[in-house]
Write a protein that holds these residues in place. Structure first.
Motif, PDB file in Angstrom:
ATOM      1  N   ALA A  30      62.617  75.717  57.462  1.00  0.00           N
ATOM      2  CA  ALA A  30      61.517  76.064  56.494  1.00  0.00           C
ATOM      3  C   ALA A  30      62.101  75.846  55.078  1.00  0.00           C
ATOM      4  O   ALA A  30      63.030  76.569  54.739  1.00  0.00           O
ATOM      5  N   ARG A  31      60.971  75.254  54.167  1.00  0.00           N
ATOM      6  CA  ARG A  31      61.500  75.240  52.886  1.00  0.00           C
ATOM      7  C   ARG A  31      61.183  76.323  52.038  1.00  0.00           C
ATOM      8  O   ARG A  31      61.893  76.608  51.025  1.00  0.00           O
ATOM      9  N   THR A  32      59.665  77.054  52.389  1.00  0.00           N
ATOM     10  CA  THR A  32      59.406  78.157  51.270  1.00  0.00           C
ATOM     11  C   THR A  32      59.179  79.241  52.268  1.00  0.00           C
ATOM     12  O   THR A  32      59.046  79.357  53.394  1.00  0.00           O
ATOM     13  N   ARG A  34      56.494  81.012  52.473  1.00  0.00           N
ATOM     14  CA  ARG A  34      55.302  80.828  53.286  1.00  0.00           C
ATOM     15  C   ARG A  34      55.463  80.127  54.579  1.00  0.00           C
ATOM     16  O   ARG A  34      54.844  80.518  55.547  1.00  0.00           O
ATOM     17  N   GLU A  35      56.084  79.168  54.506  1.00  0.00           N
ATOM     18  CA  GLU A  35      56.365  78.127  55.749  1.00  0.00           C
ATOM     19  C   GLU A  35      57.278  78.967  56.669  1.00  0.00           C
ATOM     20  O   GLU A  35      56.986  78.860  58.032  1.00  0.00           O
ATOM     21  N   ARG A  38      54.921  81.332  58.483  1.00  0.00           N
ATOM     22  CA  ARG A  38      53.986  81.011  59.386  1.00  0.00           C
ATOM     23  C   ARG A  38      54.905  80.377  60.585  1.00  0.00           C
ATOM     24  O   ARG A  38      54.334  80.523  61.852  1.00  0.00           O
ATOM     25  N   ARG A  39      55.940  79.785  60.437  1.00  0.00           N
ATOM     26  CA  ARG A  39      56.772  79.581  61.667  1.00  0.00           C
ATOM     27  C   ARG A  39      57.025  80.793  62.690  1.00  0.00           C
ATOM     28  O   ARG A  39      57.075  80.634  63.792  1.00  0.00           O
ATOM     29  N   GLN A 107      55.836  80.062  47.300  1.00  0.00           N
ATOM     30  CA  GLN A 107      56.493  79.004  47.274  1.00  0.00           C
ATOM     31  C   GLN A 107      57.751  79.091  46.938  1.00  0.00           C
ATOM     32  O   GLN A 107      58.388  78.048  46.699  1.00  0.00           O
TER      33      GLN A 107
END
Length: 198
Positions: A30-32, A34-35, A38-39, A107
């Protein structure tokens, strides 16, 4: 109970745990923040679905008449699933809380320490081993393999053992690499003493 019903039950169990293993493998990518959050949420849902299948299989077997091999197929992934539910879920919750700390700035790139925590072998290895064990249980559910068959059991144990070692080594190497990246900024910073200009 017919073979199709057994395969449907064992297939649903396999899909849930294989999906959890794939999401766990992608978790550190995941880059951020938030991601990552979510994952981690998606992975929690996949683990919940897999655990629910362990409850659903005996209930469906009890409701439908006839013999079933789905319960025998579900025994293989039961042990690694217990490890998932006792250790992996706790670590996954910590990763999700860590990512939630950045809700005000979603972000924000994932900090190296949080990325290393997401790649911890106790998250990845039990999930992928559970998916692999569920996959190996499909021939049992399809009644292609009898459980007491010693030759097939020996081959299956050898294959699973080799796969567990490979998964564990890969996860440990990735976690080690990401842990070193998390510690790299500490190694670069040096304590600078003030220079006496007198």
């Amino acid at each position: 109970m017919d073979i199709a019903a057994d395969l449907i039950l064992a297939g649903a169990l396999t899909v849930a745990w294989l999906a959890a293993g794939l999401v766990a493998d992608a978790l550190p990518g995941a880059r951020t923040a938030r991601e990552l959050r979510r994952r981690a949420g998606t992975l929690t849902l996949a683990v919940t679905a897999g655990a629910a299948m362990f409850v659903a299989i005996p209930v469906v077997i009890w409701m439908l008449p006839g013999d079933s091999a789905a319960d025998s197929a579900a025994l293989l992934p039961a042990v690694p699933a217990l490890i998932v539910l006792t250790t992996s879920v706790r670590r996954l919750t910590q990763v999700r809380r860590g990512a939630s700390a950045f809700l005000a700035a979603p972000q924000t790139p994932v900090p190296p320490a949080l990325r290393a925590a997401a790649a911890h072998p106790l998250i990845l290895v039990p999930l992928q081993v559970t998916g692999l064990a569920a996959l190996i249980g499909l021939p049992i559910a399809g009644r292609l393999v009898d459980v007491p068959a010693s030759n097939v059991a020996g081959i299956a144990i050898t294959v699973v053992g080799a796969a567990v070692v490979a998964i564990g080594v890969r996860a440990a190497m990735r976690h080690s690499r990401l842990s070193l990246l998390a510690l790299a900024p500490i190694g670069r910073s040096r304590l600078r003493l003030p220079v006496d200009s007198r």
